[in-house]
Design an enzyme around this catalytic site. Sequence first.
Site, PDB file in Angstrom:
ATOM      1  N   CYS A  45       1.275   5.583  -2.327  1.00 10.07           N
ATOM      2  CA  CYS A  45       0.474   4.671  -3.146  1.00 10.07           C
ATOM      3  C   CYS A  45      -0.347   5.384  -4.211  1.00 10.07           C
ATOM      4  CB  CYS A  45      -0.428   3.829  -2.247  1.00 10.07           C
ATOM      5  SG  CYS A  45       0.505   2.723  -1.181  1.00 10.07           S
ATOM      6  N   GLY A  97      -0.851  -5.687   1.329  1.00 14.40           N
ATOM      7  CA  GLY A  97      -1.966  -5.110   2.058  1.00 14.40           C
ATOM      8  C   GLY A  97      -3.134  -4.722   1.182  1.00 14.40           C
ATOM      9  N   THR A  98      -2.870  -4.205  -0.003  1.00 13.18           N
ATOM     10  CA  THR A  98      -3.963  -3.779  -0.889  1.00 13.18           C
ATOM     11  C   THR A  98      -4.835  -4.960  -1.271  1.00 13.18           C
ATOM     12  OG1 THR A  98      -2.771  -1.862  -1.760  1.00 13.18           O
ATOM     13  CG2 THR A  98      -4.493  -2.807  -3.153  1.00 13.18           C
ATOM     14  N   GLN A 147       0.430  -0.485   8.749  1.00  9.52           N
ATOM     15  CA  GLN A 147       1.345   0.501   9.324  1.00  9.52           C
ATOM     16  C   GLN A 147       1.673   0.212  10.791  1.00  9.52           C
ATOM     17  OE1 GLN A 147       3.975   2.861   8.508  1.00  9.52           O
ATOM     18  NE2 GLN A 147       2.401   2.960   6.912  1.00  9.52           N
ATOM     19  N   ASN A 152      -1.569   5.702   8.010  1.00 10.93           N
ATOM     20  CA  ASN A 152      -0.285   5.652   7.313  1.00 10.93           C
ATOM     21  C   ASN A 152       0.339   7.026   7.090  1.00 10.93           C
ATOM     22  OD1 ASN A 152      -2.512   5.890   5.300  1.00 10.93           O
ATOM     23  ND2 ASN A 152      -0.811   6.081   3.872  1.00 10.93           N
ATOM     24  N   GLY A 160       4.229  -7.341   4.114  1.00  9.65           N
ATOM     25  CA  GLY A 160       5.589  -7.659   4.496  1.00  9.65           C
ATOM     26  C   GLY A 160       6.587  -6.527   4.368  1.00  9.65           C
ATOM     27  N   HIS A 161       6.407  -5.659   3.369  1.00 12.83           N
ATOM     28  CA  HIS A 161       7.473  -4.693   3.087  1.00 12.83           C
ATOM     29  C   HIS A 161       7.530  -3.550   4.088  1.00 12.83           C
ATOM     30  CE1 HIS A 161       5.170  -1.340   1.038  1.00 12.83           C
ATOM     31  NE2 HIS A 161       4.277  -2.304   0.994  1.00 12.83           N
TER      32      HIS A 161
END
Length: 376
Positions: free
Chosen positions: A313, A67-68, A168, A140, A188-189
Amino acid sequence: MYLDHAATTAIRPSALEAYTEAARTLGNPSSQHASGRRVRGIFDDAVAEIADVLGVPRSWIIMTSGGTEADNLALRGIGGRVVGLSTDHPAVVDTVRALGGELAPVDSDGRLDLAATEKLLAAVEGREAAALVSAALVNNETGVIQDLEALAEIASRYGTVVHTDAVQAMAHMAPPDFSKIPLCSITGHKIGAPVGAGLLVADPSVKLSAFGTGGGQQRGIRSGTLDAPHAAALAVALRESAEERKARGTERDELAEFLRESIREMDPRAHFTAENAPRSPHVIHVCFEGADQDAILFLLDQEGIDCSAGSACHAGVTQASHVLTAMGYSDRLMRGAIRFSLGWTSTKADVEALVRVLPGVLEKARAVASNGGKFS
């Protein structure tokens, strides 16, 4: 007992199997020989599957490491003034700041201030209209769902492209309307794929500059050897997550409400954030007034229960929440802010274990707070 699925969730066996099978296949997907074509077929099939689940043409899918990176592709690639949401993930907030953009305010429930945002999007003397505005579909930390439809309607008045970080959201709700939200980051995670798999949904009509130079893969926006194993795993996890969301969504909602009601009964001083805003039920964000945040996390960890203070993060460092700060929360409340989050492996036993130990944990954490943050 794992109650930190908003940080990362368990890899699905089907996704791990897809990754392993693809990783065993020899070849570079850009090579023209049989081995290369075989790996390229795995990658192309995965992208086609992802596009089908999301309901977009496959040409809209740009695979990323997460995502980042997807957020950075969108915000840095647009090539103009950007506006973000003050409560969004650091991947958006810090990128907007680095680009000299502006951050839109929210109300006390974390909802985007649409009137203030419109002023930031508009052209004024000496300033062009914003090229892009970004707002997360689901926050998030608090789980607040933003009204992207309303944001898109305002943005259309100024020719501003809308991007959303849906990282999210994807395991818990349908994707946004891509006809109105042409840029969307997914990882994905959070849905059961390995860390390192992500994507940007990008309407080709939105012109994005190349993230870096190289072989020109993925429309020239993100060059580099195509990652077939991660793409294959992400495709499987995305499909399975979408099916599970429809089949088990009610079960998850009931589990979340059980936890909320249990906390209310055990601790009348508990303050749930964003009570008046639409929220994704998988996030239960609560401020335990008078309790020490670090002590709560430590004591729950000693009981074998994983949760967090918010975003995971910041290199593992607990910091004052920029989300709650933007919502106008006092230091007194923020000092006891904790996020519990549910995922595809969550069970009632997980939540019941938390409910059993939480009263004692809060009693000790409040004693720590009254002792200047020190255990006696």
